[in-house]
Write an enzyme that holds these catalytic residues in place. Structure first.
Site, PDB file in Angstrom:
ATOM      1  N   HIS A 168       4.181  -0.340   0.011  1.00 36.24           N
ATOM      2  CA  HIS A 168       5.038  -0.854   1.068  1.00 36.24           C
ATOM      3  C   HIS A 168       6.479  -1.021   0.597  1.00 36.24           C
ATOM      4  CE1 HIS A 168       5.762  -2.981   4.847  1.00 36.24           C
ATOM      5  NE2 HIS A 168       6.474  -3.847   4.163  1.00 36.24           N
ATOM      6  N   GLU A 208      10.618  -0.365  12.068  1.00 40.78           N
ATOM      7  CA  GLU A 208       9.703  -0.766  11.002  1.00 40.78           C
ATOM      8  C   GLU A 208       8.328  -1.065  11.587  1.00 40.78           C
ATOM      9  OE1 GLU A 208      11.677  -2.693   7.276  1.00 40.78           O
ATOM     10  OE2 GLU A 208      10.677  -4.249   8.426  1.00 40.78           O
ATOM     11  N   HIS A 230       4.608  -3.046  11.746  1.00 42.94           N
ATOM     12  CA  HIS A 230       3.892  -4.280  11.427  1.00 42.94           C
ATOM     13  C   HIS A 230       2.448  -4.105  11.891  1.00 42.94           C
ATOM     14  CE1 HIS A 230       5.106  -8.605  10.266  1.00 42.94           C
ATOM     15  NE2 HIS A 230       5.364  -7.773   9.303  1.00 42.94           N
TER      16      HIS A 230
END
Lengths: 741, 239
Positions: free
Chosen positions: A47, A92, A94
């Site tokens: 990550h 991004e 999640h």
């Protein structure tokens, strides 16, 4: 918590490999402390380190005349849009947090991406979300969908950013691993973009915002493994968001930047204090010393390891200016935020942390970060063995089903059906910049204090990518471009969110490699940079890997209000299809999904020259005043595009498909590079002439008017009331979510 | 005309209100920080939308204790004009400056969309330029916009004519079908008995420029300007 002894077994338990553990010992010349082990494990996680992907990401085009901050350089990408303004944007993922705790997972996803943007000095003016779930008929997916939408709404609405659009796709490929990709777009003054590189030995290091707790420890590591039955036990890895605090943080951060009180700012996302401090130190070629005793904590008994790895939300790390500390603290107090000086910029290159006066971490900062000492892997990849069989399966569709009935079935697919249930829960107008609201091809926001407008689109067709990730990624770029062109804008850059399976599996990794190559090719053709984004691997569950899903977040620009193209139609306009649908292409199409389920065959062909020529034609016809409305043709083909235009305007249309053409293929084939436009009858000749001159395919389909959609083809004639289609399209999702279906 | 826009820490429509007055209406506006007192030079106060203090307890619950609200109350008592929009309306209710309460929307979901509202009076400061019965298109964006009052209060505000705006259809028809959030009597906005304090859920600042999709919101601000102009020369407050 008591610190365990550091050994190989503990390192492996932290997700490090034996080789990586040895490398750490070699770098430090000793066994790492427990804190240091935690730091390396998280900084070298997939990550944070991009260790599997970076080799290929580096091949994406990053340059461009308007680029102010390149991919990987700052918290987000930045492009110069003229008139003294810069647009700062990023997308991004999640995914894993949202799969476990949909509300907080999605909410903190939004919070994280907003911080990336405002830490650079930009006030966010728009947010978008690209969401994927399993089939909506499944109650578990309804729960996830509901929670994610509420989480995005709960956070974004309170913070005060308009969520202006995005996409929601339902497919069983995502049933074990939903995708939640959040994008934020902000505007800053070009001269005031705040860097994330620490500088100035002796400058103070401050932590601003929330206190630090045990939430989210190892969130980044958690994002770097596959989801399993046991993942629910990792629920403590999901952070909790506080949008009001974020709003205060926004105002304080912007005021600090405006007043020139900081030299660098970075938000604390994955790996919290560790990641922000070490990246800022490494980026600036300086050292940072942190006194962990000074960090304001929300729980008692926390040890350095936990403080360093906490992912508590709504925190910023600020490198202040020596001598201006009081002014900085004054701003924080005004906004009723915690501010604490926790460290100092030092000479050298070490990231040092003290705890009760004892050194618990002493690491060369560069060895932690991407481009420094973080490992880079050259992973093996191989084309999946079963793909040939899937690709060679004939995807032609011959059906006796009635075209209107198929159209109704397509409009009731939750992926195609109207998303009003979603976007009415988002405040999409706060900020008074939203010019084109959610529901159309791209959102359009104005940039105050300039004459300009930004078109924003997120897109990806996972079914196409499953059949051919290279072509699918190119199409994701091309379709995003069609979306922004449809509102009158020209693409200026993209951010990407690359959602893939386990990179350690060569078949999964092949999908990634091919997709990145395709994306690069397409961006080069449009001459636009990739300004960064995010890679999310390990999107797998017991049900297998997701479709490869390289989501594109694209920005387009419009110079003046007259250049906006809307999707408003009136009666008696001519409907014209721009672009060829020369042979029906059904591989991966929505119709194929309805009739057969999983995708097979080859995805529609991509011809980037044709894409760009058609896009330029749309804008040049616009410049000549020839276009009243435009809608790009994508999922569900011409039939769905036509129905949508009618539904949005409560107006009918009548079209004719030439008898010698396949009616099903013409209506529902998903050939690329196409637009549906509406033209005033008196301007039709001019439009057709312009098309001919530019060698663009343009076909007159019919005209608008009445209250029904009618389709003729040879002896076939059938019509359906727009109100009926509208009921299907507008109410499908809300009925499912209210338990009425 | 100078409009004061109150800024609570969690206000997020403060910039929008300022922009609408300056760029939509072409008048002057300035911010008033929640810790400050209102200075006497402003002609009108806007309490903007947002989440004043986070509102995790109850919308507007904390804001009424802020220093600025003390002076907003004084300002209104002297006849000063106050508009509370969305969260600002909630703050006015919490502060007891308007009767009733706002509870969660009927379907327990946040709603952001265009609605139509009908102007019920044209004799208030906020509607002098809006003929009675005019239908305005203005967006709402709220979770707690369901206006509630007990039967007695409701009948009092109705008989006093305090309801300024009601949710309606495009042609002005008031019915349950056009009630987006479950509000009693389709109430979208109401004034105090004196008529100088308006609370409304729809956001007029969002439709004050054509480029944003509508200009009907500006009519409310323009009414205030018209009202003030008519009393030109007179001391505005204490009217």
């Amino acid at each position: 918590m008591i610190e365990p002894t550091v050994d190989l077994a503990l390192a492996i338990g932290h997700g490090l490999t034996e080789e990586e553990f040895r490398k750490i010992i070699e770098i430090l010349g000793r066994t790492p402390t427990f804190s240091e082990l935690g730091i390396y494990s998280v900084m070298w996680s997939e990550h944070c380190s991009y260790k599997s992907s970076i080799k290929y990401l580096k091949r994406l085009p990053r340059e461009g005349e308007h680029v102010l901050a390149k991919a990987g350089e700052e918290n987000a990408g930045a492009l110069d849009i003229g008139e003294g303004k810069a647009v700062i944007f990023k997308i991004e993922s999640h995914n894993h947090p949202s799969a476990l705790e949909p509300y907080q997972g999605a909410a903190t996803g939004v919070g994280g991406i907003l911080r990336d943007v405002f830490s650079m000095g930009a006030r966010p003016i728009a947010a978008m979300d690209s969401l994927r779930f399993g089939e909506l008929s499944d109650p578990k997916q309804q729960h996830l969908f509901n929670g994610v939408v509420e989480g995005i709404a709960g956070y974004g609405n309170c913070f005060g950013v308009p969520t202006v659009g995005g996409e929601v796709v339902f497919d069983k490929a995502y049933s074990g691993n939903c995708l939640v990709n959040a994008m934020a777009v902000g505007i800053a003054d070009t001269g005031k973009i705040m860097p994330a590189k620490a500088s100035g030995v002796g400058n103070p290091v401050f932590i601003l915002g929330a206190t630090t707790g045990r939430d989210g420890i190892h969130g980044a590591t958690f994002a770097s493994v596959e989801l399993s039955d046991k993942s629910a036990e990792d629920r403590s890895s999901v952070q909790i968001g506080d949008p009001f605090l974020e709003k205060l943080l926004l105002e304080a951060t912007l005021e600090i930047i405006e007043k020139g009180l900081a030299v660098a700012i970075q938000d604390m996302g994955a790996a919290g204090i560790t990641c922000s401090s070490s990246e800022m130190a490494a980026g600036g070629g300086v050292g940072i010393k942190i006194d962990l005793d000074k960090v304001p904590l929300r729980e008692s008994g926390m040890i350095p390891y936990e403080i360093l790895l906490s992912e508590s939300q709504e925190r910023m790390l600020i490198i202040g200016k020596k001598g201006l500390e009081d002014s900085l603290c004054e701003v924080a107090r005004k906004w009723e935020l915690n501010i604490e000086r926790i460290g100092t910029v030092t000479e050298g290159d070490r990231f040092k942390c003290l705890w009760h006066g004892e050194l618990v971490c002493d690491i060369p900062a560069k060895t932690l970060v991407l481009g420094g000492g973080a490992p880079i892997y050259d992973r093996p990849y191989i084309r999946p063995a079963g793909l040939d069989a899937i690709n060679t399966r004939n995807s032609a569709i011959e059906t006796d089903k009635d075209p209107i009935e198929l159209l109704e079935a397509l409009l009731s697919m939750p992926s195609i059906a109207g998303k009003r249930w979603v976007f009415e829960q988002y405040d999409h107008q706060v900020g008074t910049n939203t010019v084109i609201k959610p529901g159309g091809d791209a959102a359009l926001v104005r940039v105050k204090e300039t004459s300009k407008f930004l078109a924003i689109s997120t897109d990806c067709n996972g079914r196409f990518c499953a059949l051919d990730p290279h072509v699918g990624a190119m199409q994701a770029v091309a379709e995003s471009a069609r979306n922004v062109v449809s509102v009158g804008a020209w693409p200026i850059g993209i951010t990407n969110c690359l959602n893939f399976g386990n990179p350690e599996k060569p078949e999964s990794f092949w999908q990634f490699v091919r997709a990145v190559e395709g994306m690069g090719e397409a961006c080069r053709a449009y001459n636009i940079p990739v300004t960064g984004g995010n890679v999310s691997f390990y999107n797998e569950s017991q049900n297998g890997a997701i479709f490869p899903t390289p989501v594109i977040g694209m920005l387009g620009i419009i110079d003046k209000p007259q250049d906006i193209i809307r999707q408003d139609i009136t009666s008696d306009l001519q409907l014209v299809e721009i672009g060829e649908c020369d042979c029906p292409e059904f591989g991966g199409s929505s119709l194929q999904k309805i009739l057969f389920g999983d995708p097979f065959g080859l995805p529609p062909r991509i011809d980037l020259d044709r894409e760009i020529a058609n896009a330029k034609f749309i804008l040049s016809a616009r410049d000549r005043g020839l276009i009243e409305a435009c809608h790009d043709i994508s999922d569900g083909g011409l039939g769905v595009a036509l129905a949508e235009l009618c539904i949005w305007n409560d107006l009918g249309a009548s079209i004719e498909i030439p008898e010698d053409r396949d009616i099903i293929g013409s209506l529902f084939g998903e050939s690329q590079a196409r637009y549906l436009i509406a033209v005033q009858a008196i301007k039709l000749d001019n439009l057709m002439l312009l098309a001919k001159k530019n060698n663009i395919s343009a076909k007159v389909l019919g005209y608008t008017g009445g209250l029904s959609l009618s389709i003729h083809s040879g002896s076939y004639y059938k019509s359906v009331e727009i109100m009926k289609l509208k009921d299907i399209y507008e109410n499908k999702i809300s009925k499912i979510m209210r338990g009425e279906l | 005309m100078l409009v004061g826009v109150v800024v609570f820490p969690g206000s997020n429509c403060d910039l929008d209100a300022l922009w609408a007055i300056e760029h939509g209406l072409g008048e002057e506006a300035k911010f008033i920080w929640h810790r400050d007192k209102i200075v006497s030079d402003v002609d009108m106060i806007i309490l903007p939308g947002g989440f004043s203090y986070g509102d995790y307890l109850r919308t507007g619950a904390f804001a009424r204790f802020s220093p600025v609200m003390e002076s907003v109350t004084d300002f209104a008592r002297e006849g000063g004009l106050v508009i509370g929009i969305c969260n600002g309306f909630q703050v006015l209710l919490e502060a007891g400056m308007l009767p009733g309460a706002l509870i969660a929307n009927r379907r327990l979901r946040f709603i952001c969309k265009d609605v139509f509202i009908r102007a019920e009076r044209s004799d208030t400061a906020f509607s002098v330029s809006i003929p009675q019965g005019t239908v305005l298109k203005i967006p709402i964006a709220h979770f707690c916009g369901n206006y509630f009052a007990d039967a007695e209060t409701l009948s009092r505000i109705e008989s006093n004519g305090q309801v300024l705006f009601r949710y309606c259809g495009e042609n002005g028809e008031v019915s349950a079908e056009f009630n987006p959030n479950g509000s009693s009597n389709n109430i979208a906005g109401l004034v105090n008995e004196r008529g100088n304090v308006l609370g409304m859920m729809p956001h007029p600042e969002r439709y004050s420029e054509a480029i944003l999709g509508g200009e009907d919101g500006r009519m409310i601000f323009a009414s205030v300007r018209e009202f003030l102009k008519k009393r030109e020369g007179a001391f505005v407050r204490g009217a």
